[in-house]
Scaffold this motif. Structure first.
Motif, PDB file in Angstrom:
ATOM      1  N   LEU A 198       0.833  -1.199   0.000  1.00  0.00           N
ATOM      2  CA  LEU A 198       0.000   0.000   0.000  1.00  0.00           C
ATOM      3  C   LEU A 198       0.871   1.255   0.000  1.00  0.00           C
ATOM      4  CD1 LEU A 198      -2.921  -0.943   2.375  1.00  0.00           C
ATOM      5  CD2 LEU A 198      -2.711  -1.209  -0.063  1.00  0.00           C
ATOM      6  N   VAL A 199       2.045   1.190   0.665  1.00  0.00           N
ATOM      7  CA  VAL A 199       2.945   2.340   0.648  1.00  0.00           C
ATOM      8  C   VAL A 199       3.345   2.674  -0.786  1.00  0.00           C
ATOM      9  CG1 VAL A 199       5.285   3.081   1.235  1.00  0.00           C
ATOM     10  CG2 VAL A 199       3.837   2.118   2.978  1.00  0.00           C
ATOM     11  N   CYS A 200       3.599   1.624  -1.614  1.00  0.00           N
ATOM     12  CA  CYS A 200       3.960   1.872  -3.011  1.00  0.00           C
ATOM     13  C   CYS A 200       2.857   2.647  -3.734  1.00  0.00           C
ATOM     14  CB  CYS A 200       4.191   0.557  -3.741  1.00  0.00           C
ATOM     15  SG  CYS A 200       5.596  -0.355  -3.136  1.00  0.00           S
ATOM     16  N   VAL A 201       1.596   2.200  -3.515  1.00  0.00           N
ATOM     17  CA  VAL A 201       0.480   2.881  -4.180  1.00  0.00           C
ATOM     18  C   VAL A 201       0.387   4.327  -3.703  1.00  0.00           C
ATOM     19  CG1 VAL A 201      -2.002   2.885  -4.508  1.00  0.00           C
ATOM     20  CG2 VAL A 201      -0.765   0.748  -4.465  1.00  0.00           C
ATOM     21  N   VAL A 202       0.572   4.522  -2.376  1.00  0.00           N
ATOM     22  CA  VAL A 202       0.480   5.872  -1.834  1.00  0.00           C
ATOM     23  C   VAL A 202       1.582   6.754  -2.408  1.00  0.00           C
ATOM     24  CG1 VAL A 202       0.733   7.200   0.274  1.00  0.00           C
ATOM     25  CG2 VAL A 202      -0.712   5.211   0.256  1.00  0.00           C
ATOM     26  N   LEU A 203       2.770   6.173  -2.646  1.00  0.00           N
ATOM     27  CA  LEU A 203       3.861   6.958  -3.232  1.00  0.00           C
ATOM     28  C   LEU A 203       3.454   7.479  -4.607  1.00  0.00           C
ATOM     29  CD1 LEU A 203       7.032   4.905  -2.338  1.00  0.00           C
ATOM     30  CD2 LEU A 203       6.483   7.204  -1.613  1.00  0.00           C
ATOM     31  N   PHE A 204       2.794   6.641  -5.399  1.00  0.00           N
ATOM     32  CA  PHE A 204       2.354   7.089  -6.715  1.00  0.00           C
ATOM     33  C   PHE A 204       1.259   8.133  -6.602  1.00  0.00           C
ATOM     34  CE2 PHE A 204       4.630   3.696  -8.786  1.00  0.00           C
ATOM     35  CZ  PHE A 204       4.866   4.221 -10.034  1.00  0.00           C
ATOM     36  N   ALA A 205       0.284   7.891  -5.701  1.00  0.00           N
ATOM     37  CA  ALA A 205      -0.881   8.767  -5.661  1.00  0.00           C
ATOM     38  C   ALA A 205      -0.608  10.039  -4.868  1.00  0.00           C
ATOM     39  CB  ALA A 205      -2.066   8.018  -5.051  1.00  0.00           C
ATOM     40  N   GLY A 206       0.296   9.966  -3.882  1.00  0.00           N
ATOM     41  CA  GLY A 206       0.581  11.140  -3.071  1.00  0.00           C
ATOM     42  C   GLY A 206      -0.499  11.450  -2.065  1.00  0.00           C
ATOM     43  N   THR A 219      12.212  10.447 -11.977  1.00  0.00           N
ATOM     44  CA  THR A 219      11.400  10.935 -13.085  1.00  0.00           C
ATOM     45  C   THR A 219      10.723  12.254 -12.751  1.00  0.00           C
ATOM     46  OG1 THR A 219       9.622   9.565 -12.252  1.00  0.00           O
ATOM     47  CG2 THR A 219      10.911   8.674 -14.069  1.00  0.00           C
ATOM     48  N   GLY A 220      11.088  12.831 -11.611  1.00  0.00           N
ATOM     49  CA  GLY A 220      10.551  14.143 -11.276  1.00  0.00           C
ATOM     50  C   GLY A 220       9.079  14.126 -10.942  1.00  0.00           C
ATOM     51  N   HIS A 221       8.589  12.986 -10.432  1.00  0.00           N
ATOM     52  CA  HIS A 221       7.187  12.880 -10.077  1.00  0.00           C
ATOM     53  C   HIS A 221       6.822  13.891  -9.003  1.00  0.00           C
ATOM     54  CE1 HIS A 221       3.420  10.604  -9.825  1.00  0.00           C
ATOM     55  NE2 HIS A 221       3.472  10.784  -8.537  1.00  0.00           N
ATOM     56  N   TYR A 222       7.811  14.119  -8.085  1.00  0.00           N
ATOM     57  CA  TYR A 222       7.517  15.062  -7.003  1.00  0.00           C
ATOM     58  C   TYR A 222       8.012  16.455  -7.297  1.00  0.00           C
ATOM     59  CZ  TYR A 222       5.567  11.506  -4.161  1.00  0.00           C
ATOM     60  OH  TYR A 222       4.743  10.538  -3.683  1.00  0.00           O
ATOM     61  N   GLY A 223       8.661  16.639  -8.433  1.00  0.00           N
ATOM     62  CA  GLY A 223       9.048  17.944  -8.927  1.00  0.00           C
ATOM     63  C   GLY A 223       9.596  18.868  -7.863  1.00  0.00           C
ATOM     64  N   ALA A 224       9.000  20.053  -7.750  1.00  0.00           N
ATOM     65  CA  ALA A 224       9.487  21.067  -6.832  1.00  0.00           C
ATOM     66  C   ALA A 224       8.829  20.944  -5.464  1.00  0.00           C
ATOM     67  CB  ALA A 224       9.247  22.451  -7.412  1.00  0.00           C
ATOM     68  N   ALA A 225       8.047  19.876  -5.264  1.00  0.00           N
ATOM     69  CA  ALA A 225       7.298  19.758  -4.017  1.00  0.00           C
ATOM     70  C   ALA A 225       8.209  19.574  -2.816  1.00  0.00           C
ATOM     71  CB  ALA A 225       6.323  18.584  -4.096  1.00  0.00           C
ATOM     72  N   ALA A 226       9.452  19.078  -3.060  1.00  0.00           N
ATOM     73  CA  ALA A 226      10.363  18.872  -1.941  1.00  0.00           C
ATOM     74  C   ALA A 226      10.763  20.224  -1.369  1.00  0.00           C
ATOM     75  CB  ALA A 226      11.602  18.110  -2.406  1.00  0.00           C
TER      76      ALA A 226
END
Lengths: 207, 353
Positions: free
Chosen positions: B170-178, B346-353
């Motif tokens: 479930l952690v993997c899915v949450v990582l994708f969905a945020g 792949t920059g999924h989290y972009g500038a959010a960090a």
């Protein structure tokens, strides 16, 4: 209105079930009351808006720790007569602990009535991001300002885990009887697993 | 729904209260009906795979078989063994049944159609599903009988083992969905695959974790090939051995409600929930209500559950534990690392960090 009813319901149930943990004769009942106490405590957490902590309390304590408690307690063979026989011997110790707890309670109430402790001014690090959920808030704090404490806690847990495994793990020199090698089991095929023998009359078979 | 009751002249709190009760009934009652029908479907699927006919006497095509069974069970006598721990013995089926219903509060049936749209929805599901073990353990202990007790031990070990790997998956899915919110997870799957496919499962990193999730679901709900808690050749009927009448039926209903829950989790987390499979308007399938897609997908997963049940032999207990701890746990842990690395790269989290 609903919040107030919910608060008193959860609070009363936490206290009642905590009392029942001690009062219950049967240790399994004690553990079940403890689980009810955890459950209502997480209800209180939801009421103050800390839903992430509430869910963690359920997952970690109710879902894992209490199951292991229950597991161990269910396997115990308890002799109630023997338990009661130790009552007189432990009585002075019990009285001493009760006195210390009572003193601490009185002290605590006294300190509370004496007024607030001067904690200085907050440095604003822990100021919440109001627009984010409290899961995001906890994550942002835990992985930035408190990352070393967080990782130190993780390492302590790792050491504890390795210690437990080292203490309980037993090596069996020369292979244990009945030890199963799954790879070996999967590699078996019918040709080498079964053999046809045709023993002569009156003679046995060498295996 | 709160607004509707407010328009009837209630104040906000009473309207909220009535709306919540109505919502609970709107989920729980169709769910009970669905469980009855799904038991029938289960038996029909096994029958078809075994080249039998299955239930075909009560009602047209045997459709009313489950209701006949329910009525029979309802009219039987409830037997409580004299050596049983009475309170816990009676509490156990109630706990199983209640817990099986609880988790449905956060399942989104359609956009906005969810009883409690809380932002820790997935954690709530995890918390509630970890409670499921108590019904089994309590019944096994309270029966005061050998085989139910063995079954309870097995169930406790099995469910805890597989919850660990389910948690990491479930952690993997949450990582994708945020997000932990189940509606948010479904919404994040729109146009996920190549801009047209509404499902997480098409991603090459998610497909293997979905396979692991499906197998873990089988273990978590104690279905074949992991039904060692009720292995009839070893343990009579496992923890249900001493139960009769409605207390037995509650176990039965709870078990199937749990299976349906796991099917719907497969749908919500990996197959795009209420969204149609493709995000292009080839045929007018956006006019089909979302709940129809949701139910169709859930039904498909239920079919897979009974398909597995009819075809696969039972695991041995040590193999079950090996699969949980030595295969799934390291794999899912590895996938958490790989997927978070992939998402950062792949920059999924972009500038959010």
């Amino acid at each position: 209105m609903i919040q107030i009813i919910a608060f008193y319901l959860f609070a009363a149930l936490v206290i009642a079930s905590a009392v029942m943990v001690i009062m219950a004769r049967n240790p399994v009942h004690s553990v079940l009351w403890l689980i009810l106490a955890f459950f209502n405590a997480s209800g209180l957490m939801v009421l103050v808006g800390a839903e992430f902590i509430a869910m963690l309390l359920l997952i970690v304590y109710v879902g894992a720790v209490a199951v292991l408690f229950l597991f161990v307690v269910m396997m115990l063979d308890i002799d109630f007569a023997e338990l009661r026989a130790g009552f007189i011997a432990n009585f002075p110790l019990g009285i001493a602990i009760a006195l210390i707890l009572a003193a601490e309670l009185i002290f605590g109430i006294g300190a509370y009535q004496a007024g607030q402790l001067d904690l200085g001014v907050a440095d604003g690090r822990a100021s919440p991001m109001l627009e984010a959920s409290n899961t995001a808030n906890i994550g942002a704090l835990l992985y930035s300002d408190y990352v070393f404490l967080f990782e130190a806690a993780g390492i302590i847990l790792l050491v504890a885990m390795v210690g437990a495994i080292v203490l309980t793990h037993r090596k069996h020199p020369g292979g244990r009887r009945g030890h199963q090698d799954i790879g070996k089991q999967n590699r078996r095929n019918p040709d080498e697993a079964t053999v046809m023998r045709q023993p002569e009359v009156g003679k046995g078979v060498e295996l | 729904m709160t607004e509707f009751f407010q328009s009837l002249g209630m104040n906000y709190e009473w309207a909220w209260f009535t709306a919540t009760i109505a919502g609970i009934l709107l989920i729980a009652l169709p769910l009970m009906l669905a469980v009855a029908m799904i038991i029938y479907v289960d038996r029909k699927v096994w029958a078809a795979i075994n080249l039998r006919r299955g239930p075909n006497v009560v009602g047209p095509f045997g459709l009313l078989q489950s209701f006949a069974d329910g009525l029979k069970v309802f009219l039987q006598e409830t037997i409580i063994p004299s050596a049983a721990n009475k309170g816990i013995f009676l509490l156990a089926p109630i706990v199983t049944f209640t817990v099986a219903l609880l988790a449905w509060a956060v399942i989104p049936f359609d956009a906005g159609v969810v009883l409690a749209d809380i932002n820790v929805g997935l954690l709530y599901v995890l918390a509630i599903s970890s409670l499921g073990v108590y019904g089994v353990v309590m019944s096994g202990w309270a029966s005061n009988s050998k085989y139910p007790f063995f079954s309870a031990m097995r169930a406790a070990a099995q469910m805890i083992s597989y919850e660990v790997s389910i948690g990491f998956i479930l952690v993997c899915v949450v990582l994708f969905a945020g997000t932990f919110n189940l509606s948010g997870i479904v919404a994040a799957q729109q146009q996920f695959g190549l801009g047209i496919i509404n499902a997480y499962v098409v991603h090459p990193l998610i497909f293997p974790i979905w396979v692991m999730f499906f197998i873990s679901c089988l273990a978590e709900t104690q279905r074949v090939p992991f039904d060692l808690t009720e292995a009839e050749s070893e343990l009579v009927a496992g923890y249900q051995t001493e139960y009769s009448s409605m207390s037995f039926a509650l176990f039965w209903l709870g078990e199937y409600a749990n299976i349906l829950l796991m099917c719907s989790l497969n749908t919500v987390l990996f197959f795009g929930g209420w969204l149609p499979p493709l995000d292009i308007d080839l045929i007018p399938w956006f006019d089909v209500p979302g709940i129809v897609w949701f139910l169709l997908k859930t039904f498909f997963f239920f079919f897979m559950f009974s398909w597995v049940m009819a075809t696969v032999p039972r695991y041995r207990y040590d193999q079950l534990m090996r699969l949980g701890w030595k295969v799934f746990l390291p794999l899912s842990l590895g996938f958490v690392v790989v997927i978070s690395g992939y998402l950062m790269a792949t920059g999924h989290y972009g500038a959010a960090a």
